[in-house]
Design a protein around this motif. Sequence first.
Motif, mmCIF file in Angstrom:
data_model
loop_
_atom_site.group_PDB
_atom_site.id
_atom_site.type_symbol
_atom_site.label_atom_id
_atom_site.label_comp_id
_atom_site.label_asym_id
_atom_site.label_seq_id
_atom_site.Cartn_x
_atom_site.Cartn_y
_atom_site.Cartn_z
ATOM 1 N N THR A 8 0.835 -1.189 0.000
ATOM 2 C CA THR A 8 0.000 0.000 0.000
ATOM 3 C C THR A 8 0.875 1.245 0.000
ATOM 4 O O THR A 8 1.703 1.418 0.885
ATOM 5 N N PRO A 9 0.702 2.114 -1.007
ATOM 6 C CA PRO A 9 1.527 3.329 -1.050
ATOM 7 C C PRO A 9 1.132 4.288 0.069
ATOM 8 O O PRO A 9 0.005 4.266 0.551
ATOM 9 N N ALA A 10 2.072 5.123 0.450
ATOM 10 C CA ALA A 10 1.802 6.115 1.486
ATOM 11 C C ALA A 10 0.762 7.108 0.982
ATOM 12 O O ALA A 10 0.769 7.491 -0.176
ATOM 13 N N THR A 11 -0.117 7.515 1.847
ATOM 14 C CA THR A 11 -1.137 8.481 1.491
ATOM 15 C C THR A 11 -0.515 9.863 1.384
ATOM 16 O O THR A 11 0.337 10.214 2.180
ATOM 17 N N VAL A 12 -0.960 10.614 0.415
ATOM 18 C CA VAL A 12 -0.421 11.961 0.232
ATOM 19 C C VAL A 12 -1.287 12.941 1.024
ATOM 20 O O VAL A 12 -2.034 13.725 0.476
ATOM 21 N N THR A 13 -1.180 12.860 2.332
ATOM 22 C CA THR A 13 -1.948 13.760 3.183
ATOM 23 C C THR A 13 -1.042 14.761 3.879
ATOM 24 O O THR A 13 -1.518 15.649 4.563
ATOM 25 N N GLN A 14 0.257 14.607 3.674
ATOM 26 C CA GLN A 14 1.175 15.527 4.322
ATOM 27 C C GLN A 14 1.008 16.930 3.754
ATOM 28 O O GLN A 14 0.609 17.104 2.621
ATOM 29 N N GLU A 15 1.277 17.896 4.572
ATOM 30 C CA GLU A 15 1.175 19.283 4.138
ATOM 31 C C GLU A 15 2.317 19.609 3.190
ATOM 32 O O GLU A 15 3.452 19.215 3.409
ATOM 33 N N LEU A 16 1.995 20.352 2.159
ATOM 34 C CA LEU A 16 3.021 20.831 1.240
ATOM 35 C C LEU A 16 3.606 22.118 1.806
ATOM 36 O O LEU A 16 2.930 22.843 2.532
ATOM 37 N N PRO A 17 4.859 22.430 1.479
ATOM 38 C CA PRO A 17 5.520 23.593 2.075
ATOM 39 C C PRO A 17 4.999 24.948 1.603
ATOM 40 O O PRO A 17 5.387 25.973 2.144
ATOM 41 N N VAL A 18 4.142 24.972 0.611
ATOM 42 C CA VAL A 18 3.540 26.217 0.139
ATOM 43 C C VAL A 18 2.030 26.098 0.332
ATOM 44 O O VAL A 18 1.408 25.162 -0.181
ATOM 45 N N ASP A 37 13.745 26.080 0.789
ATOM 46 C CA ASP A 37 15.007 25.366 0.941
ATOM 47 C C ASP A 37 14.972 24.083 0.101
ATOM 48 O O ASP A 37 13.986 23.796 -0.588
ATOM 49 N N GLU A 38 16.050 23.335 0.162
ATOM 50 C CA GLU A 38 16.186 22.134 -0.664
ATOM 51 C C GLU A 38 15.111 21.095 -0.364
ATOM 52 O O GLU A 38 14.508 20.520 -1.287
ATOM 53 N N LEU A 44 7.922 19.595 -3.172
ATOM 54 C CA LEU A 44 7.029 20.110 -4.213
ATOM 55 C C LEU A 44 7.268 19.411 -5.546
ATOM 56 O O LEU A 44 6.316 19.112 -6.271
ATOM 57 N N LEU A 45 8.520 19.153 -5.851
ATOM 58 C CA LEU A 45 8.836 18.466 -7.110
ATOM 59 C C LEU A 45 8.240 17.064 -7.123
ATOM 60 O O LEU A 45 7.645 16.650 -8.125
ATOM 61 N N ARG A 64 15.531 24.980 -9.650
ATOM 62 C CA ARG A 64 15.752 25.519 -8.305
ATOM 63 C C ARG A 64 16.479 24.507 -7.423
ATOM 64 O O ARG A 64 17.406 24.851 -6.687
ATOM 65 N N LEU A 65 16.088 23.252 -7.520
ATOM 66 C CA LEU A 65 16.733 22.205 -6.730
ATOM 67 C C LEU A 65 18.200 22.051 -7.122
ATOM 68 O O LEU A 65 19.075 21.942 -6.258
ATOM 69 N N ARG A 66 18.478 22.064 -8.411
ATOM 70 C CA ARG A 66 19.879 21.989 -8.865
ATOM 71 C C ARG A 66 20.695 23.160 -8.346
ATOM 72 O O ARG A 66 21.838 22.995 -7.919
ATOM 73 N N HIS A 67 20.115 24.352 -8.377
ATOM 74 C CA HIS A 67 20.795 25.542 -7.884
ATOM 75 C C HIS A 67 21.108 25.417 -6.387
ATOM 76 O O HIS A 67 22.225 25.708 -5.951
ATOM 77 N N LEU A 68 20.121 24.975 -5.614
ATOM 78 C CA LEU A 68 20.329 24.811 -4.175
ATOM 79 C C LEU A 68 21.394 23.769 -3.876
ATOM 80 O O LEU A 68 22.228 23.962 -2.982
ATOM 81 N N ARG A 69 21.373 22.683 -4.616
ATOM 82 C CA ARG A 69 22.373 21.618 -4.394
ATOM 83 C C ARG A 69 23.760 22.074 -4.804
ATOM 84 O O ARG A 69 24.746 21.752 -4.129
#
Length: 76
Positions: A8-18, A37-38, A44-45, A64-69
């Motif tokens: 069973t896949p994890a439910t996508v109920t977590q809050e997104l950062p935006v 942040d990264e 979000l990605l 953005r992720l590449r830039h942060l890394r």
Amino acid sequence: MSDLDDATPATVTQELPVLDYKHLPRLEIERHVLGLDEDATAALLRYECDHRARTPVIRLLTARLRHLRADRRKQP
């Protein structure tokens, strides 16, 4: 624990950062991304790839992720 529990896949109920990300147009997302942040950008990605799949937004978040890394690797 049954085999079904493992599959069973994890439910996508977590809050997104935006806040209200799911309903934001691309231009609004661009405004928010520069302050993330990264970990938040990666979250979000993942969400975008799994649910919305808007190519311009995926490109924006990936860049953005590449830039942060890259910045992280430059730091001592």
